[in-house]
Design a protein around this motif. Structure first.
Motif, mmCIF file in Angstrom:
data_model
loop_
_atom_site.group_PDB
_atom_site.id
_atom_site.type_symbol
_atom_site.label_atom_id
_atom_site.label_comp_id
_atom_site.label_asym_id
_atom_site.label_seq_id
_atom_site.Cartn_x
_atom_site.Cartn_y
_atom_site.Cartn_z
ATOM 1 N N ALA A 9 -11.475 -12.013 4.362
ATOM 2 C CA ALA A 9 -11.078 -10.655 4.748
ATOM 3 C C ALA A 9 -9.626 -10.397 4.364
ATOM 4 C CB ALA A 9 -11.286 -10.456 6.243
ATOM 5 N N ASP A 10 -8.743 -11.355 4.583
ATOM 6 C CA ASP A 10 -7.337 -11.202 4.203
ATOM 7 C C ASP A 10 -7.196 -11.037 2.699
ATOM 8 O OD1 ASP A 10 -6.452 -11.305 6.811
ATOM 9 O OD2 ASP A 10 -5.967 -13.459 6.740
ATOM 10 N N ALA A 11 -7.968 -11.811 1.934
ATOM 11 C CA ALA A 11 -7.923 -11.701 0.480
ATOM 12 C C ALA A 11 -8.420 -10.331 0.026
ATOM 13 C CB ALA A 11 -8.748 -12.810 -0.162
ATOM 14 N N ALA A 12 -9.473 -9.823 0.668
ATOM 15 C CA ALA A 12 -9.999 -8.504 0.314
ATOM 16 C C ALA A 12 -8.976 -7.414 0.627
ATOM 17 C CB ALA A 12 -11.306 -8.240 1.057
ATOM 18 N N LEU A 13 -8.329 -7.517 1.780
ATOM 19 C CA LEU A 13 -7.309 -6.527 2.130
ATOM 20 C C LEU A 13 -6.117 -6.589 1.186
ATOM 21 C CD1 LEU A 13 -7.319 -6.666 6.025
ATOM 22 C CD2 LEU A 13 -8.087 -4.793 4.565
ATOM 23 N N ALA A 14 -5.710 -7.781 0.811
ATOM 24 C CA ALA A 14 -4.609 -7.926 -0.136
ATOM 25 C C ALA A 14 -4.981 -7.303 -1.480
ATOM 26 C CB ALA A 14 -4.236 -9.391 -0.309
ATOM 27 N N GLY A 15 -6.225 -7.445 -1.906
ATOM 28 C CA GLY A 15 -6.685 -6.845 -3.154
ATOM 29 C C GLY A 15 -6.671 -5.334 -3.092
ATOM 30 N N VAL A 16 -7.069 -4.788 -1.938
ATOM 31 C CA VAL A 16 -7.043 -3.337 -1.780
ATOM 32 C C VAL A 16 -5.618 -2.816 -1.848
ATOM 33 C CG1 VAL A 16 -7.436 -1.482 -0.108
ATOM 34 C CG2 VAL A 16 -9.204 -3.190 -0.507
#
Length: 84
Positions: A9-16
């Motif tokens: 989830a943290d990686a996905a948010l960082a990508g966004v």
């Protein structure tokens, strides 16, 4: 299992955050703004020792004179070899 989901989830948010664009700005505009900040810091002597005002002003003066010399050289070359 929970830690793995949290990392994903943290990686996905960082990508966004990284890939998302703020309304009204483009990647090109952000790049120009970042370059302008770096250029301003360069000519302001931001890389000099902040405790040494002589070094700061020496860098500011020398970089300003170098910019003037480059502009004078460009003007000379354009006037001498430019289109007729």
């Amino acid at each position: 299992m929970e830690a793995e989901r949290r990392r994903a989830a943290d990686a996905a948010l960082a990508g966004v955050v990284r890939d998302g664009e703020v309304l009204g700005t483009s990647g090109f505009a952000r790049t120009l703004r970042h370059a302008g900040e770096r250029l301003g810091g360069h000519f302001a002597g931001a890389d000099a020792d902040p405790a040494d005002p002589v070094e700061i002003w020496g860098r500011r003066i020398s970089r300003g004179l170098a910019l003037l010399a480059v502009l004078a050289l460009i003007a000379h070359l354009v006037l001498t070899y430019g289109p007729r």
